[in-house]
Design a protein around this motif. Structure first.
Motif, PDB file in Angstrom:
ATOM      1  N   ALA A  31      40.694  36.457  38.444  1.00  0.00           N
ATOM      2  CA  ALA A  31      42.242  36.081  38.354  1.00  0.00           C
ATOM      3  C   ALA A  31      42.809  36.400  37.144  1.00  0.00           C
ATOM      4  CB  ALA A  31      42.329  34.686  39.130  1.00  0.00           C
ATOM      5  N   VAL A  32      42.270  36.603  36.102  1.00  0.00           N
ATOM      6  CA  VAL A  32      42.796  36.624  34.781  1.00  0.00           C
ATOM      7  C   VAL A  32      43.082  38.188  34.372  1.00  0.00           C
ATOM      8  CG1 VAL A  32      42.528  35.998  32.319  1.00  0.00           C
ATOM      9  CG2 VAL A  32      42.445  34.444  34.204  1.00  0.00           C
ATOM     10  N   ILE A  33      42.114  38.935  34.445  1.00  0.00           N
ATOM     11  CA  ILE A  33      41.757  40.245  33.877  1.00  0.00           C
ATOM     12  C   ILE A  33      42.757  41.163  34.703  1.00  0.00           C
ATOM     13  CG2 ILE A  33      40.270  41.021  35.661  1.00  0.00           C
ATOM     14  CD1 ILE A  33      38.450  41.995  32.968  1.00  0.00           C
ATOM     15  N   PRO A  34      43.485  41.942  33.764  1.00  0.00           N
ATOM     16  CA  PRO A  34      44.779  42.553  34.251  1.00  0.00           C
ATOM     17  C   PRO A  34      44.269  43.503  35.305  1.00  0.00           C
ATOM     18  CG  PRO A  34      44.627  42.893  32.087  1.00  0.00           C
ATOM     19  CD  PRO A  34      43.583  42.193  32.231  1.00  0.00           C
ATOM     20  N   ASP A  35      43.094  44.258  35.549  1.00  0.00           N
ATOM     21  CA  ASP A  35      42.764  45.176  36.542  1.00  0.00           C
ATOM     22  C   ASP A  35      41.581  44.684  37.015  1.00  0.00           C
ATOM     23  OD1 ASP A  35      42.045  47.419  38.152  1.00  0.00           O
ATOM     24  OD2 ASP A  35      42.436  48.877  36.779  1.00  0.00           O
ATOM     25  N   PRO A  36      41.370  43.849  38.186  1.00  0.00           N
ATOM     26  CA  PRO A  36      40.098  43.188  38.642  1.00  0.00           C
ATOM     27  C   PRO A  36      39.367  44.110  39.374  1.00  0.00           C
ATOM     28  CG  PRO A  36      41.975  42.420  39.899  1.00  0.00           C
ATOM     29  CD  PRO A  36      42.573  43.176  38.557  1.00  0.00           C
ATOM     30  N   GLN A  37      39.906  45.302  39.959  1.00  0.00           N
ATOM     31  CA  GLN A  37      39.252  46.338  40.606  1.00  0.00           C
ATOM     32  C   GLN A  37      38.290  47.010  39.690  1.00  0.00           C
ATOM     33  OE1 GLN A  37      42.082  48.314  42.966  1.00  0.00           O
ATOM     34  NE2 GLN A  37      41.786  46.647  44.738  1.00  0.00           N
ATOM     35  N   ALA A  38      39.042  47.412  38.438  1.00  0.00           N
ATOM     36  CA  ALA A  38      38.258  48.248  37.352  1.00  0.00           C
ATOM     37  C   ALA A  38      37.043  47.268  36.829  1.00  0.00           C
ATOM     38  CB  ALA A  38      39.041  48.352  36.124  1.00  0.00           C
ATOM     39  N   CYS A  39      37.280  45.984  36.851  1.00  0.00           N
ATOM     40  CA  CYS A  39      36.238  45.138  36.379  1.00  0.00           C
ATOM     41  C   CYS A  39      35.070  45.119  37.397  1.00  0.00           C
ATOM     42  CB  CYS A  39      36.821  43.653  36.005  1.00  0.00           C
ATOM     43  SG  CYS A  39      35.553  42.649  35.801  1.00  0.00           S
ATOM     44  N   ILE A  40      35.598  45.033  38.752  1.00  0.00           N
ATOM     45  CA  ILE A  40      34.228  44.730  39.643  1.00  0.00           C
ATOM     46  C   ILE A  40      33.430  46.201  39.797  1.00  0.00           C
ATOM     47  CG2 ILE A  40      35.545  45.424  41.812  1.00  0.00           C
ATOM     48  CD1 ILE A  40      33.280  42.266  41.826  1.00  0.00           C
ATOM     49  N   ARG A  41      34.300  47.278  39.655  1.00  0.00           N
ATOM     50  CA  ARG A  41      33.668  48.530  39.546  1.00  0.00           C
ATOM     51  C   ARG A  41      32.504  48.772  38.410  1.00  0.00           C
ATOM     52  NH1 ARG A  41      38.691  51.388  40.245  1.00  0.00           N
ATOM     53  NH2 ARG A  41      38.937  52.087  42.573  1.00  0.00           N
ATOM     54  N   GLU A  42      33.154  48.181  37.238  1.00  0.00           N
ATOM     55  CA  GLU A  42      32.163  48.159  36.208  1.00  0.00           C
ATOM     56  C   GLU A  42      30.977  47.406  36.376  1.00  0.00           C
ATOM     57  OE1 GLU A  42      32.418  50.815  34.540  1.00  0.00           O
ATOM     58  OE2 GLU A  42      32.566  50.013  32.622  1.00  0.00           O
ATOM     59  N   VAL A  43      31.288  46.355  37.232  1.00  0.00           N
ATOM     60  CA  VAL A  43      30.103  45.404  37.215  1.00  0.00           C
ATOM     61  C   VAL A  43      29.026  46.091  38.059  1.00  0.00           C
ATOM     62  CG1 VAL A  43      29.453  43.134  38.484  1.00  0.00           C
ATOM     63  CG2 VAL A  43      31.285  42.973  36.665  1.00  0.00           C
ATOM     64  N   GLU A  44      29.369  46.565  39.130  1.00  0.00           N
ATOM     65  CA  GLU A  44      28.746  47.330  40.181  1.00  0.00           C
ATOM     66  C   GLU A  44      27.966  48.415  39.400  1.00  0.00           C
ATOM     67  OE1 GLU A  44      30.456  50.034  43.031  1.00  0.00           O
ATOM     68  OE2 GLU A  44      29.335  49.334  44.325  1.00  0.00           O
TER      69      GLU A  44
END
Ligand SMILES: C[S@@+](CC[C@H](N)C(=O)[O-])C[C@H]1O[C@@H](n2cnc3c(N)ncnc32)[C@H](O)[C@@H]1O
Length: 205
Positions: A118-131
């Motif tokens: 909820a804080v990171i500017p681009d949460p979709q980029a973050c979750i893609r990286e986590v995947e």
């Protein structure tokens, strides 16, 4: 361009918040304990904390021997390192952008995303990286504030979000929209309080 500016702003404000962060965030202790308990990292597993902050999660991870922690704000990580030393833990703590992880594919068994999507500017980029950095079968635990999936934020909430985003966190993100860009599968989803605003969700690759 927008993402880079927002990321720089996060680094600046969390460096500023670092000395007082623990006082504000200690109210989430039981949620953290619950989320880590559900993730259930084993001592030999490789665990990554994204947006790890001052390391408040470490109290529940003392058995884990391979913990990596990344955050964009050096002052937050400095406190995490001090906490790790006090707990007698070796943590590989690095300043890194959660939207562009500097790790090879498939190198972690488990990832914790606590109060970061909820804080990171681009949460979709973050979750893609986590995947990407998760091994097949790897688990993710998310603990955060979300708008219910498929719900549209009412006007008061959209207006309030203008200030909330600057000071603290976005209050109108939907986890379903974020996770939809990946093949991660939710296998546990619980209301963690405030009428479903707080959620703990487990995902598997
Ligand atoms: C609300 S704090 C949560 C910290 C910690 N996970 C916790 O549960 O207490 C959000 C954290 O995300 C970090 N952060 C914000 N943007 C980031 C980014 N692009 N990459 C990595 N960390 C980021 C902030 O510096 C801050 O430490």
């Amino acid at each position: 361009m927008w993402r880079e500016c927002a990321t720089r702003f996060n680094r600046w404000r969390y460096d500023l918040y670092a000395p007082v962060y623990d006082k504000v965030a200690q109210g989430f202790a039981r949620h953290r304990r619950r989320a880590i308990g559900l993730l259930n990292p084993q001592p030999d597993e490789r665990l990554l904390l994204v947006g790890a902050g001052t390391g408040l999660d470490l109290d529940y991870l003392v058995r884990c021997r391979h913990v990596a922690a990344i955050d964009i704000a050096p002052a937050m990580l400095e406190r995490l390192r001090e906490r790790a030393v006090k707990l007698g833990m070796e943590v590989d703590a690095r300043v890194m952008d959660g939207q562009k992880l500097d790790y090879p594919d498939g190198c972690f068994d488990a990832v914790a995303l606590h109060l970061v999507l909820a804080v990171i500017p681009d949460p979709q980029a973050c979750i893609r990286e986590v995947e990407r950095v998760l091994k097949p079968g790897g688990r993710v635990v998310v603990f955060d504030k979300f708008l219910a999936d498929r719900r549209r934020a009412p006007l008061w909430r959209r207006a309030g979000n203008v200030l909330a985003r600057i000071v603290a966190t976005d209050i109108n993100r939907r986890l379903g929209d974020i996770v939809a860009v990946t093949k991660l599968q939710p296998f546990h989803d619980e209301d963690a309080g405030l009428g479903g605003f707080l959620r703990i969700v487990l995902l598997r690759k």
